[in-house]
Every structure is written in C-alpha cells, then in structure tokens.
Design an enzyme around this catalytic site. Structure first.
Site, mmCIF file in Angstrom:
data_model
loop_
_atom_site.group_PDB
_atom_site.id
_atom_site.type_symbol
_atom_site.label_atom_id
_atom_site.label_comp_id
_atom_site.label_asym_id
_atom_site.label_seq_id
_atom_site.Cartn_x
_atom_site.Cartn_y
_atom_site.Cartn_z
ATOM 1 N N SER A 113 43.387 -10.789 99.907
ATOM 2 C CA SER A 113 42.764 -11.903 99.781
ATOM 3 C C SER A 113 41.154 -11.640 100.732
ATOM 4 O O SER A 113 40.518 -10.769 100.396
ATOM 5 C CB SER A 113 43.197 -13.360 100.331
ATOM 6 O OG SER A 113 42.335 -14.406 100.057
ATOM 7 N N HIS A 114 41.035 -12.530 101.643
ATOM 8 C CA HIS A 114 39.543 -12.593 102.444
ATOM 9 C C HIS A 114 39.649 -11.646 103.429
ATOM 10 O O HIS A 114 38.516 -11.386 104.218
ATOM 11 C CB HIS A 114 39.436 -14.013 102.938
ATOM 12 C CG HIS A 114 40.696 -14.431 103.713
ATOM 13 N ND1 HIS A 114 41.731 -15.020 102.829
ATOM 14 C CD2 HIS A 114 40.969 -14.603 104.843
ATOM 15 C CE1 HIS A 114 42.687 -15.151 103.841
ATOM 16 N NE2 HIS A 114 41.956 -14.958 104.909
ATOM 17 N N ASP A 277 35.996 -15.284 97.754
ATOM 18 C CA ASP A 277 36.551 -14.379 98.712
ATOM 19 C C ASP A 277 37.198 -13.063 97.753
ATOM 20 O O ASP A 277 36.842 -13.177 96.607
ATOM 21 C CB ASP A 277 37.561 -15.039 99.187
ATOM 22 C CG ASP A 277 38.896 -15.152 98.291
ATOM 23 O OD1 ASP A 277 38.826 -15.648 97.285
ATOM 24 O OD2 ASP A 277 40.109 -15.482 98.978
ATOM 25 N N ASP A 279 39.721 -11.977 96.476
ATOM 26 C CA ASP A 279 40.473 -12.100 95.403
ATOM 27 C C ASP A 279 40.062 -13.292 94.297
ATOM 28 O O ASP A 279 41.034 -13.420 93.543
ATOM 29 C CB ASP A 279 42.162 -12.309 95.657
ATOM 30 C CG ASP A 279 42.591 -13.316 96.364
ATOM 31 O OD1 ASP A 279 41.579 -13.734 97.245
ATOM 32 O OD2 ASP A 279 43.578 -13.978 96.191
ATOM 33 N N ASP A 281 40.165 -16.677 94.601
ATOM 34 C CA ASP A 281 40.566 -17.758 94.673
ATOM 35 C C ASP A 281 40.050 -18.886 95.758
ATOM 36 O O ASP A 281 40.289 -20.048 95.691
ATOM 37 C CB ASP A 281 42.134 -17.790 94.956
ATOM 38 C CG ASP A 281 42.650 -17.016 96.133
ATOM 39 O OD1 ASP A 281 41.645 -16.592 97.071
ATOM 40 O OD2 ASP A 281 43.875 -17.071 96.636
ATOM 41 N N ARG A 282 39.182 -18.356 96.410
ATOM 42 C CA ARG A 282 38.522 -19.282 97.434
ATOM 43 C C ARG A 282 36.988 -19.724 96.955
ATOM 44 O O ARG A 282 36.469 -18.942 96.022
ATOM 45 C CB ARG A 282 38.226 -18.715 98.840
ATOM 46 C CG ARG A 282 39.666 -18.751 99.471
ATOM 47 C CD ARG A 282 39.673 -18.191 100.911
ATOM 48 N NE ARG A 282 41.020 -18.059 101.336
ATOM 49 C CZ ARG A 282 41.204 -18.182 102.647
ATOM 50 N NH1 ARG A 282 40.221 -18.272 103.495
ATOM 51 N NH2 ARG A 282 42.555 -17.955 103.089
ATOM 52 N N LYS A 376 44.853 -21.522 93.526
ATOM 53 C CA LYS A 376 43.453 -21.929 93.699
ATOM 54 C C LYS A 376 42.479 -20.950 92.907
ATOM 55 O O LYS A 376 42.913 -20.057 92.670
ATOM 56 C CB LYS A 376 43.257 -22.235 95.186
ATOM 57 C CG LYS A 376 43.337 -20.935 95.996
ATOM 58 C CD LYS A 376 43.349 -21.375 97.603
ATOM 59 C CE LYS A 376 43.212 -20.148 98.401
ATOM 60 N NZ LYS A 376 44.604 -19.679 98.831
#
Ligand code: VG1
Ligand code: CO
Length: 543
Positions: A113-114, A277, A279, A281-282, A376
C-alpha cells in the site's frame, strides 16, 4: 516433470496484519519466505480444482519476481486459470472488480500500500476472497496457523510467460491470461458517474491536478481523466509507476504528498487536486488552498450521493471505522438510513455490503468506497467529488462549508508516533487502559468523560467477534480521544492518537484543527503518559 515439491521450514512471523502480510523486502527475500506464505494461503482456502485467481500488484520492487513464483505455484496447486494484469500491474480496487466480474475464486494482491518501496522498502501480499474483498479474520488466522507448520510447497518451475504482452499462455495445465489492467476498471467508473457532465466541467476553465505519486494509479488516471474525460494533458503528474515510487512515500496526506500540496497552496492553484497511494485504494481531496479531511469527505459523499447516477436511488446504509469522525453519523440520521461502526480495516465492511446493508463506507485514513467493489477506491472517490462539483456548480471549499453549515463541523486530527519500541507503545496504551475504571464522570477542563472502553465488534451478519480494536474515551459533548496500535507498520510499533471535537456553531467553524483540538491534544498526552513511556511528544505525522 516440471512440478516439484520443495521442502521448507516454517517462519514464525507470517501473521497477516490490517491488510495482509507486510514486511521489509529483505524479509521477503529470505529463502522460501514468499513461497511458504503462498502455499499457506492455498492450503487454507480450499479452492476446488479448476478455480481461477486474479493476480497483480502495485508495481513495486519484487512485484514481477513474486508474480512469476505465484503463477508457478498456482499451476502446481491445480488452479486452472490466472488472470494477471499486464506488467504485473493491478490496483487494489481494480483487482477487486476483476475477481467479481470474472467470478474468480479469489485473488492475490501484491502491495504494501502506502509504505515505501524499493530494495530497502516494504513488500506485501494479501489474499482476497470471491466477493472481491480482503480475507476475513477467520481465514487470515487459518493462513497464519498453517504458516507455522508448513513443511513443503509445490511449484511448477519450468515455463515462459511474457508479462508485458496481452494474451494467453499455458503453464502446465493452467491458462495464464494477461489482461489490460485498466479498461474494465475504467468502464466500471463510467457506469457509476456522469462522465458527460464531468467532461463539460473539465473542458471549461476548471483545472485539476492528480498526483499518482509514481505508483499504481498513473495508468488508470491517465486513461480516465485525460483520455476519457478530456482533462488537459499533464493533469496527471508522476504517472509512471516506478519500482521505488521515485524514492517517495506513496501516502496521500499533507505530509507525504508534498508536491501536490505545494501546487494546491501555491500561486494560481488548480481548482481541484487529488492523490492516491501505492496500490490505488486511498484518496486525498483538495480544493484551491483547501484540504478535505477524509472523515468529512465520507459525510459529504453520503449527503450528496443522490446527485451521482450510480447512487441516484439512495443509499442502503453507511459504515465507518471506529476511529473515523462522527460526521457521517449525522448524515445517516438525517437520511434515516442504517449506520454501522466497525473496527479499522476494510475487511469488516465486506459482510455488510454483501448482505445489502450498506452502500458507502469510509475510514479516516484516506479510504472511501462503496459496494461497487469490496475495497476502498481512490479514483472512485476522486470521480465522485468531480461529479459533485460539476452537479452542484460549487467549489470543493464551498461544498464542505455548506455541509458544515447544515450538519456542524467535526474538528478532527490523527497524530502518528512511528517506529516506537513495541514495549514502550504498549506501556503507554496500558497506562490509558488502567485508568478506565476511574475515568467516567471525571472532568479535564471543559471535557467530562462520559464513557470509555476497549472497542470490540460483533459482526451483525456472521456473529464473529473482534476485540482490542482501540481504546476510546468519549466525552459528554461527543468529543473523543482514541488510541490504537497500527497493524500495518513494519518497524517497531506505530501508536496512533485520534482526536475529535464537534462544533455546531457556524461562527466557530473556521479554526485551524490543531488549534481547535489543542486542549484534547494535551489531555491525550497526559492520560497516556506519552512522553514518559515512549520519549515522544511530537508526532511523526499529523493528518
Ligand atoms: C492503516 C489505516 C487503516 C487502513 C489500513 C490499510 O491501518 O489506519 O484505516 O485500513 O492502513 O490501508 P493501521 O492498522 O496501520 O492503522 V491500505 O491503503 O494499506 O490497504
Ligand atoms: Co492502500
């Protein structure tokens, strides 16, 4: 025979966290480390022979190597098809969509992710179930248990695949289908939002800047904003995914999305700014010199959802994670729709969506989404905002202020203390918890404690119970302090302190959040003996 059974020994540290297994690349490159975890997944999911899995990642360092290994292990473990994003690329929401659209048994998403990438950065792997959402705790617990006793894994290790060419190939008895990672997802977005209306907005004087932070959303954003919606060339910046995200930290907040923040607060800023982010999703949403807190964003989307084609007929209900501000609660009340408060992490929303109980969900950590997928979704949130701006003919700032006027403002902030020794972080949490019996009724300045607990959740659909999900102290006026240990960090512990107060009076809604929350911030430090226990007083990141 190209299928081999390889002997291995278990690792003790493969417990998946808030969203999957995340570790330093140096940990993942240990012998059989990835293979052990993948075999533990296959041994736990009970996929019938002939099942399909979706496979892709955010393009970070080790992504391609990992995909090759997993393809080989899938073939050896009796899967019949792997649907793989071209170049090994799939954003998390796009993977979720592909699992659902293709009726796949599940999917494997490679991402941390982030968290930063590159040889010294982090890597991660996550299993998603057939509803397209992160595996429930029951399954991640089973995977962890399996990982502790694993003694061998199966792999097909003699094959050629071209990850960069769309098309089919064969690995043993399995088909590998390399697909365009973007088109299905872009079509889904087109089915939910009024692209004609947004196109008219973007063809006028309205300027946008989307920062893909050299992570996975670059190709998606180029296709959607520039190609399909006609935004000016260059509206998407840092659009090429790089294995180390250009050395940056692909976390869309005011600290790490520095370049975008400078653009949006600089001279002659665009009308709309957003970032996603690692991946995808944010999301972070900005207007000209204006920041939308994720908690407010969720509330605004819920209050205005009827203006967007995909949600025109109304919302089934809404959900937020416990530390997320209560702004959306009041919207649910006004709309007279069901509302749910869940523990942190997207996996808790999946059951509610599958059961048709909620359409919109969100977290304070820049995560917003709906039942169009089971993750998300960063670009979805950006499109939702653009659709609202176009439909309401108001600026981002005007939309938020109009919302505060109608519903009141929740001042909100999260203070993160990263890389604290685990023992020190726990000691600080324990200090708070030890005070619980004496807290109710006691006053700290103008704040009187109404209630405190260690948040636990019983899933209303399957009855499963999740405990120790964060310490919350709720004051009589609705203000809150929440303490939680992160489940996604890879070095030491990260202590998060969430602060919130409610301001119904429009005259008092224009303050700086840190200032408005000043007294609560001091109380949060005192109750946890933060400095004494951890040596810290200044957060590493404030959002
Ligand atoms: C963080 C956030 C949480 C989010 C999770 C995964 O978890 O606080 O809200 O669901 O990251 O997001 P934690 O346990 O570190 O607080 V992502 O974009 O990694 O999938
Ligand atoms: Co993410």
């Amino acid at each position: 025979m190209a299928v081999r059974i390889i002997e291995t020994a278990p690792y003790a540290d493969q417990r998946p966290g808030t969203s999957g297994l995340r570790k330093k690349v140096s940990v993942f490159s240990q012998k059989h480390y990835l293979e052990n975890f993948v075999q533990s997944i296959f041994d736990s999911i009970d996929a019938p022979p002939g099942s399909t899995l979706v496979l892709g990642g955010d393009g970070r360092y080790y992504n391609r190597e990992a995909i090759r290994i997993i393809v080989g292990m899938m073939a050896a473990n009796g899967f019949s098809k792997a649907i793989v994003g071209c170049g090994g690329i799939l954003s998390t929401p796009a993977a979720s969509h592909l699992i659902r659209k293709n009726g796949a048994f599940g999917g494997i998403i490679l991402s941390a992710s982030h968290n930063p990438g590159g040889p010294d950065g982090d890597f991660g792997i996550k299993y998603n179930s057939e509803n397209g959402g992160p595996a429930p705790e029951k399954l991640t617990d089973a995977i962890f248990e399996r990982s502790k006793s694993i003694s061998s894994y199966m792999i097909h290790d003699d094959f050629e695949i071209d990850l960069d060419r769309i098309g089919q190939s064969q690995v043993g008895g399995m088909i590998v289908e390399v697909i365009d990672p973007v088109s299905d997802y872009a079509d889904l977005m087109e089915s939910l939002f009024d692209f004609d209306l947004i196109r008219t907005l973007l063809n006028g004087n309205f300027r946008i800047s989307f920062d893909a932070m050299h992570a996975v959303t670059g190709p998606y954003a180029k296709e959607i904003f520039e190609n399909r919606l006609g935004a000016a060339a260059g509206s998407v910046v840092n659009a090429v995914p790089l294995i180390d995200f250009g050395g940056g930290h692909p976390d869309p907040n005011l600290t790490y999305a520095k370049e975008l923040v400078e653009t949006m607060y600089g001279e002659n800023p665009p009308d709309f700014g957003a970032a996603s982010d690692g991946d995808g999703d944010r999301n972070m949403i900005l207007g000209s010199r204006f920041f939308v807190t994720p908690s407010d964003s969720l509330a605004v989307l819920a209050a205005n959802a009827h203006l967007v084609p995909g949600y025109r007929s109304g919302l089934l209900g809404v959900a937020r994670s416990m530390p997320t501000s209560g702004a959306v609660d009041r919207v649910a009340k006004a709309l007279n729709i069901p509302f749910f408060e869940t523990p942190t992490g997207w996996k808790f929303f999946g059951n509610l969506m599958d059961a048709g109980r909620v359409s919109l969900c969100g977290e304070e950590s820049f995560g917003t989404g709906s039942n169009h997928v089971r993750e998300k979704d960063g670009l979805w949130a950006v499109l939702f905002w653009l659709n609202l701006v176009a439909a309401k003919r108001l600026s981002v700032e005007e939309i938020v202020k109009e919302h505060w006027k109608a519903y009141g403002r929740n001042y909100y902030s999260r203070h993160d203390f990263e890389e604290i020794p685990l023992e020190a972080a726990r000691a600080s949490m324990e200090t708070v918890k030890a005070r619980f019996p004496s807290l109710p009724g006691s006053a700290f300045g103008k704040y009187k404690v109404a209630f405190c607990d260690d948040f636990a959740y019983t899933d209303p659909i399957d009855g499963s119970r999740s405990e120790y999900q964060g310490l919350r102290i709720i004051f009589e006026d609705g203000s809150r302090i929440v303490y939680r240990l992160s489940g996604t960090g890879t070095i030491g512990a990260t202590l998060r302190i969430y602060l919130e107060s409610f301001e119904p009076d429009q005259e008092k809604q224009g303050m700086d959040a840190q200032e408005a929350l000043g007294e609560l911030i001091s109380i949060s430090r005192a109750l946890s003996l933060l400095e004494e226990k951890t040596g810290r007083n200044t957060p590493t990141v404030i959002t």
